[in-house]
Design a protein around this motif. Structure first.
Motif, PDB file in Angstrom:
ATOM      1  N   GLU A   1       2.042  15.595-113.975  1.00  0.00           N
ATOM      2  CA  GLU A   1       2.621  16.728-113.349  1.00  0.00           C
ATOM      3  C   GLU A   1       1.552  17.132-112.514  1.00  0.00           C
ATOM      4  OE1 GLU A   1       6.049  17.686-113.918  1.00  0.00           O
ATOM      5  OE2 GLU A   1       5.604  19.140-112.061  1.00  0.00           O
ATOM      6  N   GLY A   2       1.994  17.492-111.012  1.00  0.00           N
ATOM      7  CA  GLY A   2       0.946  18.252-110.218  1.00  0.00           C
ATOM      8  C   GLY A   2      -0.111  17.265-109.583  1.00  0.00           C
ATOM      9  N   ARG A   3      -0.215  16.101-110.221  1.00  0.00           N
ATOM     10  CA  ARG A   3      -1.264  14.973-109.622  1.00  0.00           C
ATOM     11  C   ARG A   3      -0.632  13.821-108.804  1.00  0.00           C
ATOM     12  NH1 ARG A   3      -4.726  11.243-113.630  1.00  0.00           N
ATOM     13  NH2 ARG A   3      -3.001  10.055-113.401  1.00  0.00           N
ATOM     14  N   ASP A   4       0.209  13.308-109.517  1.00  0.00           N
ATOM     15  CA  ASP A   4       1.055  11.951-109.237  1.00  0.00           C
ATOM     16  C   ASP A   4       2.213  12.127-108.399  1.00  0.00           C
ATOM     17  OD1 ASP A   4      -1.275  11.342-110.706  1.00  0.00           O
ATOM     18  OD2 ASP A   4       0.017  10.240-112.358  1.00  0.00           O
ATOM     19  N   VAL A   5       2.220  11.753-107.334  1.00  0.00           N
ATOM     20  CA  VAL A   5       3.842  11.617-106.497  1.00  0.00           C
ATOM     21  C   VAL A   5       4.010  10.204-106.152  1.00  0.00           C
ATOM     22  CG1 VAL A   5       3.396  14.089-105.639  1.00  0.00           C
ATOM     23  CG2 VAL A   5       2.570  12.372-104.516  1.00  0.00           C
ATOM     24  N   TRP A   6       5.502   9.976-106.074  1.00  0.00           N
ATOM     25  CA  TRP A   6       5.800   8.814-105.582  1.00  0.00           C
ATOM     26  C   TRP A   6       5.828   8.714-104.066  1.00  0.00           C
ATOM     27  CZ3 TRP A   6       6.527   4.419-108.501  1.00  0.00           C
ATOM     28  CH2 TRP A   6       6.822   4.479-109.670  1.00  0.00           C
TER      29      TRP A   6
ATOM     30  N   VAL B   1     -10.601  13.717-108.339  1.00  0.00           N
ATOM     31  CA  VAL B   1      -9.181  13.141-107.729  1.00  0.00           C
ATOM     32  C   VAL B   1      -8.215  14.125-108.104  1.00  0.00           C
ATOM     33  CG1 VAL B   1      -7.491  11.462-107.917  1.00  0.00           C
ATOM     34  CG2 VAL B   1      -9.657  10.684-107.965  1.00  0.00           C
ATOM     35  N   LYS B   2      -7.526  14.834-106.947  1.00  0.00           N
ATOM     36  CA  LYS B   2      -6.499  15.692-107.207  1.00  0.00           C
ATOM     37  C   LYS B   2      -5.104  15.289-106.996  1.00  0.00           C
ATOM     38  CE  LYS B   2      -9.768  18.999-107.106  1.00  0.00           C
ATOM     39  NZ  LYS B   2     -10.698  18.248-107.809  1.00  0.00           N
ATOM     40  N   LYS B   3      -4.956  14.121-105.945  1.00  0.00           N
ATOM     41  CA  LYS B   3      -3.662  13.336-105.993  1.00  0.00           C
ATOM     42  C   LYS B   3      -3.710  12.070-106.080  1.00  0.00           C
ATOM     43  CE  LYS B   3      -0.855  16.912-104.854  1.00  0.00           C
ATOM     44  NZ  LYS B   3       0.552  17.096-105.000  1.00  0.00           N
TER      45      LYS B   3
ATOM     46  N   LYS C   1      -7.667  15.101 -95.541  1.00  0.00           N
ATOM     47  CA  LYS C   1      -8.122  15.538 -94.288  1.00  0.00           C
ATOM     48  C   LYS C   1      -9.512  14.688 -93.739  1.00  0.00           C
ATOM     49  CE  LYS C   1     -10.717  19.470 -95.997  1.00  0.00           C
ATOM     50  NZ  LYS C   1     -10.577  18.793 -97.449  1.00  0.00           N
ATOM     51  N   LYS C   2      -9.549  15.156 -92.606  1.00  0.00           N
ATOM     52  CA  LYS C   2     -10.719  14.070 -92.019  1.00  0.00           C
ATOM     53  C   LYS C   2     -12.203  14.100 -93.084  1.00  0.00           C
ATOM     54  CE  LYS C   2     -13.661  13.915 -87.899  1.00  0.00           C
ATOM     55  NZ  LYS C   2     -13.628  14.204 -86.497  1.00  0.00           N
ATOM     56  N   GLY C   3     -12.623  13.068 -93.158  1.00  0.00           N
ATOM     57  CA  GLY C   3     -14.018  12.965 -93.891  1.00  0.00           C
ATOM     58  C   GLY C   3     -13.853  12.950 -95.334  1.00  0.00           C
ATOM     59  N   ASP C   4     -12.645  13.284 -96.019  1.00  0.00           N
ATOM     60  CA  ASP C   4     -12.181  12.916 -97.276  1.00  0.00           C
ATOM     61  C   ASP C   4     -12.479  11.501 -97.708  1.00  0.00           C
ATOM     62  OD1 ASP C   4     -11.413  15.628 -97.662  1.00  0.00           O
ATOM     63  OD2 ASP C   4      -9.408  15.342 -97.701  1.00  0.00           O
ATOM     64  N   ARG C   5     -12.833  11.122 -98.795  1.00  0.00           N
ATOM     65  CA  ARG C   5     -12.781   9.626 -99.429  1.00  0.00           C
ATOM     66  C   ARG C   5     -11.628   9.470-100.126  1.00  0.00           C
ATOM     67  NH1 ARG C   5     -16.177  12.957 -98.893  1.00  0.00           N
ATOM     68  NH2 ARG C   5     -16.552  13.170-100.786  1.00  0.00           N
ATOM     69  N   ILE C   6     -11.195   8.410 -99.834  1.00  0.00           N
ATOM     70  CA  ILE C   6      -9.633   7.957-100.503  1.00  0.00           C
ATOM     71  C   ILE C   6      -9.928   6.607-101.014  1.00  0.00           C
ATOM     72  CG2 ILE C   6      -7.331   7.674-100.223  1.00  0.00           C
ATOM     73  CD1 ILE C   6      -7.183  10.026 -97.994  1.00  0.00           C
ATOM     74  N   CYS C   7      -9.482   6.515-102.398  1.00  0.00           N
ATOM     75  CA  CYS C   7      -9.609   5.255-102.844  1.00  0.00           C
ATOM     76  C   CYS C   7      -8.182   4.504-102.892  1.00  0.00           C
ATOM     77  CB  CYS C   7      -9.812   5.334-104.403  1.00  0.00           C
ATOM     78  SG  CYS C   7      -9.950   3.995-105.342  1.00  0.00           S
ATOM     79  N   ILE C   8      -8.284   3.379-102.475  1.00  0.00           N
ATOM     80  CA  ILE C   8      -7.091   2.429-102.310  1.00  0.00           C
ATOM     81  C   ILE C   8      -7.059   1.456-103.308  1.00  0.00           C
ATOM     82  CG2 ILE C   8      -5.323   1.355-100.876  1.00  0.00           C
ATOM     83  CD1 ILE C   8      -6.481   3.057 -98.354  1.00  0.00           C
ATOM     84  N   TYR C   9      -6.027   1.350-104.433  1.00  0.00           N
ATOM     85  CA  TYR C   9      -6.208   0.510-105.601  1.00  0.00           C
ATOM     86  C   TYR C   9      -4.571   0.086-105.280  1.00  0.00           C
ATOM     87  CZ  TYR C   9      -7.152  -1.523-109.960  1.00  0.00           C
ATOM     88  OH  TYR C   9      -7.494  -2.388-111.299  1.00  0.00           O
TER      89      TYR C   9
ATOM     90  N   GLN D   1     -16.862  10.239-104.608  1.00  0.00           N
ATOM     91  CA  GLN D   1     -16.199  11.592-105.049  1.00  0.00           C
ATOM     92  C   GLN D   1     -15.000  11.786-104.145  1.00  0.00           C
ATOM     93  OE1 GLN D   1     -17.397  14.473-106.828  1.00  0.00           O
ATOM     94  NE2 GLN D   1     -17.726  12.814-107.831  1.00  0.00           N
ATOM     95  N   CYS D   2     -13.844  10.620-104.497  1.00  0.00           N
ATOM     96  CA  CYS D   2     -12.621  10.413-103.863  1.00  0.00           C
ATOM     97  C   CYS D   2     -11.626  11.552-104.154  1.00  0.00           C
ATOM     98  CB  CYS D   2     -12.178   9.173-103.830  1.00  0.00           C
ATOM     99  SG  CYS D   2     -12.972   7.709-103.451  1.00  0.00           S
ATOM    100  N   SER D   3     -10.883  12.160-103.360  1.00  0.00           N
ATOM    101  CA  SER D   3     -10.209  13.212-103.505  1.00  0.00           C
ATOM    102  C   SER D   3      -8.723  12.709-104.024  1.00  0.00           C
ATOM    103  CB  SER D   3     -10.191  14.408-102.717  1.00  0.00           C
ATOM    104  OG  SER D   3      -9.880  13.683-101.361  1.00  0.00           O
ATOM    105  N   MET D   4      -8.615  11.400-103.419  1.00  0.00           N
ATOM    106  CA  MET D   4      -7.235  10.916-103.576  1.00  0.00           C
ATOM    107  C   MET D   4      -7.272   9.250-104.037  1.00  0.00           C
ATOM    108  SD  MET D   4      -4.297  11.300-100.799  1.00  0.00           S
ATOM    109  CE  MET D   4      -4.156  13.106-100.694  1.00  0.00           C
ATOM    110  N   VAL D   5      -5.994   9.133-104.706  1.00  0.00           N
ATOM    111  CA  VAL D   5      -6.146   7.605-105.109  1.00  0.00           C
ATOM    112  C   VAL D   5      -4.665   7.177-104.671  1.00  0.00           C
ATOM    113  CG1 VAL D   5      -5.902   5.815-106.825  1.00  0.00           C
ATOM    114  CG2 VAL D   5      -7.676   7.626-107.042  1.00  0.00           C
ATOM    115  N   LEU D   6      -4.529   6.115-103.756  1.00  0.00           N
ATOM    116  CA  LEU D   6      -3.151   5.361-103.332  1.00  0.00           C
ATOM    117  C   LEU D   6      -3.132   4.066-104.276  1.00  0.00           C
ATOM    118  CD1 LEU D   6      -3.821   5.809 -99.574  1.00  0.00           C
ATOM    119  CD2 LEU D   6      -2.913   7.590-101.322  1.00  0.00           C
ATOM    120  N   THR D   7      -1.990   4.075-104.933  1.00  0.00           N
ATOM    121  CA  THR D   7      -1.719   2.810-105.814  1.00  0.00           C
ATOM    122  C   THR D   7      -0.260   2.484-105.773  1.00  0.00           C
ATOM    123  OG1 THR D   7      -2.315   2.101-108.046  1.00  0.00           O
ATOM    124  CG2 THR D   7      -1.601   4.309-107.912  1.00  0.00           C
ATOM    125  N   SER D   8       0.059   1.742-106.719  1.00  0.00           N
ATOM    126  CA  SER D   8       1.323   1.353-106.961  1.00  0.00           C
ATOM    127  C   SER D   8       1.602   1.132-108.531  1.00  0.00           C
ATOM    128  CB  SER D   8       1.697  -0.185-106.510  1.00  0.00           C
ATOM    129  OG  SER D   8       0.689  -0.991-107.152  1.00  0.00           O
TER     130      SER D   8
END
Ligand code: WT7
Length: 632
Positions: A216-221, A199-201, A117-125, A166-173
């Protein structure tokens, strides 16, 4: 093209004059060419003491509406993004503005579905794949703050950045392609996340089709999550001064700092500088070779071109794969008109066979750009002659992560060009040179410390989580000025030439490292007592990394120890910060107060020991002879 493009030298002079005499009127007119949900109340409020800088206060907007939605009516079927893969045999992919809009909306909906959501920090790697572009814009779409970490950084470096913000999410490959190599990206993320609790997701984009560990519960495709997701996602309404992104960069002390840019000012400055410097025309194909992990990729691969409604090319690979002609092959393949790259790439290609350039027509090219470090005259001429065929203006663009966009640069076909000179400031930019006491040097044919005396919309607002650090780093050295950390020379005509950093920051292949940061990493090695790192001139990288290291005991095999030290740096920072030379020494030249005399080490590293200056004040003058004798 946007109606804020300067076309003649006279227009430049007029725009410049107005920008100094009436900066608010000047920038307010430019900002009016964008789409705002609500117009701003005040154009600029600022002081450089705190610092506290607000552009377009009270304005409401979303930058992606300006990058995408507003183009749909007139440019819906125009290409927004062309993606060229690492392997020339793999198919390239193209996205029109309409398609890109859908992709970004879908990615944004996947983020929301996973709790962002708005204001969350998201790390993109992530590697340089289209999903990286979608991901960045998707964050901006929902008002989440992106923190892109270049995919060459190590797990430790990534973890530091995730924790700092304090990122809550990571986007990766799953993995990435780099020339002939494939690198397990997700594995690096897994290792980083062993040290991160915020990091939750983790959302994983498939690039190589590798089987990777999924928690499980953290990583999704991503490809699972996107099934059935809407192609529309209303843009979150942001305040002008809401954070848009954090980008970590190195300073002269301590850990990397999170440079913060905000929505309104960054948007205005990215488009204005992009459209003007390169003189982009409606049907141009524009290619910036930088990775989105650096500020150049943020501003001039993604935001600037899309804000201007241009077609931006994104390249997954490297200039040397499958051969040294790859850049030029891609230029011919797509008919690239504007080409923007770094001096280090040019210097590495200069080392190849000239036929690797001459075999391509390069007829489509109209404008060339250089960025990231001083471009030496030899590289300038090679680029201008063999790539530009002496008919393309070559703009040398000086700027920094902290400035958000280009500050001092020739404007193609508009303002003068002089090899190895960034030349004139863009309208709205007020550089000054000061002496060591901070006194302004007004005459020409002088060198000084480069500062800015007035804010521009793209200026850094703060360093994430530590405002005092921003004040100390940029606004306290010279009172009332923004200090760049660079030294510069102004020639008789007022053109600027950037000399390089005057602080303990080194620039390796256009990437910035603090000497302290590399020393910290080296000192983690169990055999090391102390180290001192300096930069030295390097033919391809611009600057190389030279480390002087004191060990606990005299090593039996120096080469083993060196390899181990390199391993430590790779682990703490990444391969990009590997020392080029490591000299094992028994002591370092220090003053009586214990300060390392870097001046002497720099001279040794440069191979110039003829005049080391006064060494009599050193604690142990003999150590200098030993260091000189052992120089690599
Ligand atoms: C430092 C900023 C700006 C995007 C890439 C680097 C050096 C940058 C030039 C240039 C001479 C340059 C400066 C600056 N630099 N462009 N055209 N000529 N030096 O961004 O990592 O924030 O590094 O790069 O020393 O301070 P960055």
């Amino acid at each position: 093209m946007p109606n804020n493009q300067i076309k003649t030298y006279q227009e430049y002079e007029e725009a410049y004059k107005r920008s100094v005499e009436d900066p608010e009127g000047f920038w307010s007119d430019i900002a009016s060419t964008f789409t705002w949900r609500k117009k701003w109340n005040t154009t600029l409020e600022w002081n450089f003491e705190e610092p506290d800088i607000k552009w377009f206060k009270g304005g409401r907007l979303n930058i992606t509406e300006n990058c995408l939605d507003r183009h749909l009516k007139t440019r819906g079927n125009k290409l927004a993004l062309i993606w060229e893969p690492n392997d020339p045999k793999e198919r390239f992919v193209r996205y029109t503005y309409r398609e890109l809009h859908e992709k970004v909306c879908q990615f944004a909906n996947v983020l929301k579905k996973n709790g962002a959501k708005k204001g969350d920090r998201i790390c993109i790697y992530m590697p340089m794949i289209p999903e990286l572009a979608f991901a960045v814009l998707a964050c901006a779409r929902i008002g989440a703050i992106h923190s892109v970490v270049f995919a060459g950084f190590s797990a430790v470096a990534m973890a530091d950045r995730i924790n700092d913000a304090q990122c809550s999410m990571v986007l990766t490959s799953d993995g990435l392609n780099r020339g002939a190599k494939q690198i397990p990206v997700k594995r690096v993320v897994d290792e980083a996340l062993e040290r991160c609790y915020s990091v939750k997701k983790v959302i994983v984009v498939e690039r190589l089709g590798w089987a990777v560990n999924m928690v499980e519960g953290r990583d999704v495709w991503y490809h699972d999550e996107v099934q059935g997701v809407s192609k529309d996602c209303p843009a979150e309404e942001m305040d002008s001064e809401d954070m848009l992104f954090i980008l970590y960069t190195s300073g002269s002390t301590g850990k990397p700092k999170g440079v913060v840019h905000t929505c309104g000012g960054y948007m205005v400055y990215a488009q204005y500088s992009f459209s003007n410097v390169f003189q982009v025309q409606e049907n141009d194909i524009y290619w910036c070779t930088a990775d989105i992990g650096w500020i150049t990729g943020h501003t001039y691969l993604l935001y600037g071109p899309l804000l201007a409604g241009s077609t931006s090319l994104m390249f997954e690979g490297v200039p040397s794969y499958p051969d040294m002609g790859r850049f030029w092959q891609v230029v011919d393949k797509f008919g690239v008109n504007i080409f923007y790259t770094a001096p280090t790439a040019i210097r590495s290609l200069m080392g190849g066979d000239i036929d690797d350039v001459l075999s391509y027509s390069l007829d489509s090219l109209k404008v060339l750009g250089s960025v990231g470090e001083p471009i030496n005259e030899e590289a300038w001429h090679w680029y201008h002659t063999h790539v530009g065929k002496e008919r393309c203006p070559l703009v040398d663009t000086w700027w920094q992560t902290e400035t958000g966009g280009i500050m001092i640069s020739s404007i193609a076909n508009v303002t003068p060009i002089k090899p190895a000179h960034a030349a004139y400031p863009l309208p709205g930019i007020q550089p000054i040179l000061v002496d060591a006491e901070g006194k302004e040097i007004t005459e020409n044919e002088v060198e000084g410390y480069l500062c800015m005396k007035f804010p521009w919309p793209g200026i850094i607002r703060t360093t994430y989580g530590d405002h005092e650090r921003a004040r100390l780093s940029y606004f306290s050295t010279y009172k009332g000025l923004y200090f760049t950390g660079d030294g510069a020379k102004r020639d008789k005509d007022g053109l600027y030439r950037i000399i390089g950093r005057v602080d303990d920051v080194i620039n390796v292949s256009g990437h910035r490292f603090g000497t302290a940061e590399i020393e910290d990493a080296i000192n983690h090695n169990e055999h090391v007592v102390e180290s001192a790192v300096v930069g030295y001139p390097h033919d391809v990288k611009g600057q190389g990394i030279y480390a002087f290291v004191i060990c606990k005991e005299v090593p039996e095999r120096e080469d083993y120890l060196r390899a181990e030290i390199i391993e430590t740096v790779v682990e703490k920072i990444g391969k990009i910060a590997k020392p080029d030379k490591i000299q094992i020494v028994s002591g370092l030249p220090k003053t009586r107060s214990g300060k390392i005399m870097r001046r002497i080490l720099r001279k040794v590293a440069e191979g110039d020991t003829s005049n080391l200056g006064d060494t009599s004040t050193l604690l142990d003058p003999d150590v200098v002879d030993e260091i000189k004798a052992g120089a690599l």
